[in-house]
Design an enzyme around this catalytic site. Structure first.
Site, PDB file in Angstrom:
ATOM      1  N   LYS A 172       7.454  40.654  58.447  1.00 57.12           N
ATOM      2  CA  LYS A 172       7.193  39.855  57.240  1.00 57.12           C
ATOM      3  C   LYS A 172       7.944  40.457  56.054  1.00 57.12           C
ATOM      4  CE  LYS A 172       2.633  38.179  58.532  1.00 57.12           C
ATOM      5  NZ  LYS A 172       1.197  38.423  58.559  1.00 57.12           N
TER       6      LYS A 172
ATOM      7  N   GLN B 156      -3.561  41.409  56.310  1.00 53.46           N
ATOM      8  CA  GLN B 156      -3.394  41.300  57.759  1.00 53.46           C
ATOM      9  C   GLN B 156      -4.743  41.497  58.458  1.00 53.46           C
ATOM     10  OE1 GLN B 156      -0.326  40.646  59.282  1.00 53.46           O
ATOM     11  NE2 GLN B 156      -1.475  40.473  61.179  1.00 53.46           N
TER      12      GLN B 156
ATOM     13  N   ASP C 178      -1.918  32.587  52.935  1.00 51.43           N
ATOM     14  CA  ASP C 178      -2.376  32.308  54.305  1.00 51.43           C
ATOM     15  C   ASP C 178      -3.189  31.014  54.362  1.00 51.43           C
ATOM     16  OD1 ASP C 178      -1.573  33.818  56.447  1.00 51.43           O
ATOM     17  OD2 ASP C 178      -3.026  35.435  56.108  1.00 51.43           O
TER      18      ASP C 178
END
Ligand code: NDP
Length: 303
Positions: free
Chosen positions: A55, A99, A122
């Protein structure tokens, strides 16, 4: 019937990342703003480390700022919530991604809820979930968003199509259903208690499999000519590839769909690997640019 067309997620995601990079360079030249993504990693799970690393790499390659915050897995919840608060108030940070999974002492939902919904790239915050289902301006979870982009690119107008989504998780199945409903598909959401799943699949023009069970969806579940999106990522033994140094069989990745069986019947299908997977990070970068534009009063980019 001829073999299904392959929907190439690797090529599609490379094109999306190029478009993101060119939007980033336009934003930088027209304003003093550089989009920035902060990624928070707790613990040292090898898969999460690899994922966070790629990422960060792709964020920088797209011309954006990448901020990484790594913590040991004994971090307490208050420290993590303090960090989220700082990131929420930092104008150089447009997107925040924590995460998952988080260690047991931390309430995952509490942490996700602490993220400013406008920075929630997200798309897991309940505010964004509500906006998505009510047709508001939301940030949409990356994996289903990538699936919908590929479906629209391949099929064009989705209106009136019968779609079945196998899986009802908050991160894939449910947002996928919202996206396809918004495209005027007739949507069935299937799950582990669904009666006659093969029969229901055979009625679908679009099948999205997000189950986490290797090669569960068989070729004879697929309506001839249907479009199949395989979200599953499952690592299975592959004795045909030989043995590892420790004597155990080598492994390979397979999807939730029996690829060979389905490809013989479907009109188009995403492979695993190289289908949905590469789209997820590309959509994360896209969401960060969209979030940046909204936070700075700029029009939404064409992405
Ligand atoms: P979850 O485990 O959260 O959800 C799985 C869903 O599948 C559940 O709704 C479950 O039903 C349903 N299910 C399980 N067994 C069956 C069955 N026998 N028949 C019908 N439905 C069943 O998984 P996720 O949504 O998080 O992930 C799904 C897959 O997608 C995984 O392989 C994951 O690795 C992959 N994935 C890939 C991503 C990517 O970037 N490409 C990103 C995210 C996930 P019930 O609710 O009734 O238990």
């Amino acid at each position: 019937m001829s073999e299904a067309a392959v929907i190439d997620g690797k090529a599609f995601s490379a094109r999306l990342r190029e478009k993101v990079a060119s939007e980033v360079s336009r934003i930088k030249s027209e304003s003093s703003v550089t989009p920035g993504l902060a990624v928070v990693l707790v613990g040292d799970d090898p898969a999460s480390r690899v994922y966070v690393g790629s990422k960060a790499k792709q964020t920088v390659e797209a011309g954006m700022e990448s901020f990484e915050h790594r913590y040991n897995d004994d971090i307490d919840e208050a420290t993590l919530l303090d960090l989220i608060d700082q990131l929420n108030n930092d104008k150089t940070v447009n997107g925040i991604l924590v995460q998952l999974p988080l260690p047991d002492q931390i309430d995952e939902q509490k942490v996700l809820s602490a993220i400013d919904p406008d920075k929630d790239v997200d798309g897991f915050h309940t505010t964004n979930v509500g906006r998505l289902w009510t047709g508001g301006e939301s940030l949409v979870p990356c994996t289903p968003f990538g699936c919908s982009l590929m479906l629209k690119d391949y099929l064009g107008n989705l209106s009136g199509k019968n779609a079945i989504i196998i899986g009802r998780s908050n991160i894939v199945g449910k947002p996928m259903a919202a996206l396809l409903l918004a495209e005027s598909c007739t949507v069935t959401i299937a799950h582990s208690r669904t009666d006659d799943l093969p029969g229901k699949c055979r009625e679908a023009d679009i099948v999205v499999a997000a189950v986490g069970r290797p090669e569960m969806v068989k070729g004879d579940w697929i309506k001839p000519g249907a479009t199949v999106i395989d979200v599953g990522i499952n690592r299975v033994d592959a004795p045909e590839k030989g043995l590892k140094d420790d004597g155990s069989p080598k492994t390979k990745l397979v999807g939730d769909v029996d690829y060979a069986g389905a490809a013989a019947v479907a009109g188009a299908i995403t492979p695993v690997p190289g289908g949905v997977g590469p789209m997820t990070i590309a959509c994360l970068l896209r969401n960060t640019v969209v979030a940046c534009c909204r936070q700075n009063g700029l029009p939404d980019p064409d992405l």
